[in-house]
Each structure stands twice: as structure tokens, then as C-alpha cells.
Motif scaffolding. Structure first.
Motif, PDB file in Angstrom:
ATOM      1  N   GLY A  16      29.885  50.527  27.435  1.00 53.81           N
ATOM      2  CA  GLY A  16      30.983  51.107  28.189  1.00 53.81           C
ATOM      3  C   GLY A  16      32.080  50.097  28.430  1.00 53.81           C
ATOM      4  O   GLY A  16      32.029  48.962  27.953  1.00 53.81           O
ATOM      5  N   VAL A  17      33.083  50.542  29.158  1.00 57.21           N
ATOM      6  CA  VAL A  17      34.230  49.685  29.449  1.00 57.21           C
ATOM      7  C   VAL A  17      34.634  49.893  30.906  1.00 57.21           C
ATOM      8  O   VAL A  17      34.456  50.975  31.460  1.00 57.21           O
ATOM      9  CB  VAL A  17      35.410  49.985  28.486  1.00 57.21           C
ATOM     10  CG1 VAL A  17      35.922  51.393  28.652  1.00 57.21           C
ATOM     11  CG2 VAL A  17      36.523  48.983  28.641  1.00 57.21           C
ATOM     12  N   ARG A  18      35.131  48.823  31.522  1.00 53.12           N
ATOM     13  CA  ARG A  18      35.637  48.881  32.893  1.00 53.12           C
ATOM     14  C   ARG A  18      37.125  48.566  32.864  1.00 53.12           C
ATOM     15  O   ARG A  18      37.552  47.571  32.291  1.00 53.12           O
ATOM     16  CB  ARG A  18      34.921  47.885  33.789  1.00 53.12           C
ATOM     17  CG  ARG A  18      35.573  47.752  35.172  1.00 53.12           C
ATOM     18  CD  ARG A  18      34.746  46.944  36.123  1.00 53.12           C
ATOM     19  NE  ARG A  18      33.648  47.818  36.585  1.00 53.12           N
ATOM     20  CZ  ARG A  18      32.707  47.427  37.423  1.00 53.12           C
ATOM     21  NH1 ARG A  18      32.701  46.191  37.899  1.00 53.12           N
ATOM     22  NH2 ARG A  18      31.752  48.267  37.802  1.00 53.12           N
ATOM     23  N   PHE A  19      37.908  49.447  33.499  1.00 52.11           N
ATOM     24  CA  PHE A  19      39.330  49.212  33.709  1.00 52.11           C
ATOM     25  C   PHE A  19      39.518  48.873  35.172  1.00 52.11           C
ATOM     26  O   PHE A  19      38.932  49.518  36.049  1.00 52.11           O
ATOM     27  CB  PHE A  19      40.154  50.465  33.385  1.00 52.11           C
ATOM     28  CG  PHE A  19      40.178  50.799  31.925  1.00 52.11           C
ATOM     29  CD1 PHE A  19      41.155  50.275  31.096  1.00 52.11           C
ATOM     30  CD2 PHE A  19      39.226  51.638  31.378  1.00 52.11           C
ATOM     31  CE1 PHE A  19      41.181  50.581  29.747  1.00 52.11           C
ATOM     32  CE2 PHE A  19      39.240  51.954  30.030  1.00 52.11           C
ATOM     33  CZ  PHE A  19      40.220  51.427  29.208  1.00 52.11           C
ATOM     34  N   VAL A  20      40.340  47.877  35.450  1.00 47.10           N
ATOM     35  CA  VAL A  20      40.678  47.522  36.818  1.00 47.10           C
ATOM     36  C   VAL A  20      42.194  47.601  36.940  1.00 47.10           C
ATOM     37  O   VAL A  20      42.912  46.935  36.196  1.00 47.10           O
ATOM     38  CB  VAL A  20      40.184  46.105  37.188  1.00 47.10           C
ATOM     39  CG1 VAL A  20      40.616  45.744  38.604  1.00 47.10           C
ATOM     40  CG2 VAL A  20      38.672  46.011  37.046  1.00 47.10           C
ATOM     41  N   LEU A  21      42.656  48.456  37.859  1.00 48.37           N
ATOM     42  CA  LEU A  21      44.077  48.587  38.126  1.00 48.37           C
ATOM     43  C   LEU A  21      44.370  47.874  39.434  1.00 48.37           C
ATOM     44  O   LEU A  21      43.809  48.217  40.481  1.00 48.37           O
ATOM     45  CB  LEU A  21      44.490  50.062  38.237  1.00 48.37           C
ATOM     46  CG  LEU A  21      44.540  50.823  36.918  1.00 48.37           C
ATOM     47  CD1 LEU A  21      43.156  51.251  36.458  1.00 48.37           C
ATOM     48  CD2 LEU A  21      45.444  52.016  37.039  1.00 48.37           C
ATOM     49  N   ASP A  22      45.197  46.843  39.377  1.00 45.10           N
ATOM     50  CA  ASP A  22      45.590  46.108  40.575  1.00 45.10           C
ATOM     51  C   ASP A  22      46.648  46.926  41.309  1.00 45.10           C
ATOM     52  O   ASP A  22      47.583  47.442  40.690  1.00 45.10           O
ATOM     53  CB  ASP A  22      46.140  44.737  40.198  1.00 45.10           C
ATOM     54  CG  ASP A  22      45.089  43.878  39.520  1.00 45.10           C
ATOM     55  OD1 ASP A  22      43.972  43.784  40.064  1.00 45.10           O
ATOM     56  OD2 ASP A  22      45.377  43.307  38.455  1.00 45.10           O
TER      57      ASP A  22
END
Length: 150
Positions: free
Chosen positions: A101-107
Motif C-alpha cells: 500500500g501507500v500512505r499520503f500525508v497532506l500538511d
């Protein structure tokens, strides 16, 4: 004779492992692109996908971040062309997770309330994951406030 059979069997297993291992990578859905749209009340982030995915969205504090975990998904190669100006989002990054899977982090520039949902393919687009980001500072209207009796 028995030793040659064991060597042959282990070689066959090694070949099968080498051939079947990449199938897991190919079975994963892909994030084809990411689009950003700024509406008056919220910011919409759309992930265009090759198929439906399971996902989880949650917030982290200090500093404020929105985390988007997608299972059985491969991330896009680049996120450099995204324009978050005029939105509560200050930036985005992504990484492969240990599990597939993949993790996106939006600041975030401020505290927000996210809402996410999946859209099925239509005539114009394929599967999509939509994340609507509502700033907390604007999400409470006067009519929504709780009034206490005196």
C-alpha cells in the motif's frame, strides 16, 4: 539420484517464486493521477485509480496533517505539479507502506475535517477516491451552534 531430484525441486521452487512474486506487484491498483479543486467551502482532492481501493483517512496534530492510507496500491511517480494555493493544504508527500500500500500525508495550514468516498467509473473517469477537506474555522455556521437555555 535422490540429490539431483532435490536440486531440481528447489530450482523449480526458486523459479516459481521469482515468477509469482511480481504478480503481487501487478495485482495492486495504481494511483494514475491526483487532481485538486478549490471550492468556496472546501478543497477537493481526487485520486484517479485503476480500480477500487480500501482506504483509511485520519488526522494527526502538532502540526496538523491529514493521512490517507490506501491498501494494495502503488503510488504515482510524482506529485510535483499539484497546486494547493488558496487551500488549507500546504503540501503533500507519499511513501510505500511496509504492507502492500501507500500512505499520503497532506500538511495543513490549519485544522480541518476530512470526508472521503469512492466513486465508480463513469464515461469520463475511472475509479476515484475523493477527499473533501473542510476548514474547521469555517465549518461551524451560526445556525449550527448549540444554544444553552438560561
Amino acid at each position: 539420484m535422490r540429490d539431483s531430484f532435490l536440486i531440481g525441486k528447489s530450482s523449480l521452487l526458486a523459479i516459481l517464486f521469482a515468477v509469482l512474486l511480481p504478480l503481487e506487484v501487478y495485482a495492486a491498483e495504481k494511483v494514475k493521477s491526483i487532481r485538486v479543486w478549490k471550492a468556496p467551502e472546501y478543497t477537493r482532492v481526487v485520486l484517479d485509480l485503476t480500480g477500487a481501493v480500501d482506504h483509511q483517512v485520519f488526522m494527526l496534530k502538532s502540526p496538523d496533517r491529514l493521512v490517507l492510507d490506501l491498501t494494495n496500491t502503488v503510488s504515482p511517480k510524482s506529485l510535483s505539479s499539484l497546486d494547493f494555493s488558496g487551500s488549507p493544504v500546504s503540501g503533500i508527500r507519499h511513501a510505500k507502506r511496509e504492507s502492500s500500500g501507500v500512505r499520503f500525508v497532506l500538511d495543513m495550514r490549519e485544522a480541518v475535517k476530512p470526508k472521503s468516498f469512492l466513486l465508480k467509473p463513469n464515461d469520463r473517469y475511472g475509479d476515484r477516491l475523493v477527499v473533501d477537506i473542510y476548514p474547521l474555522s469555517k465549518s461551524v455556521k451560526k445556525s449550527d451552534k448549540v444554544h444553552s437555555a438560561k
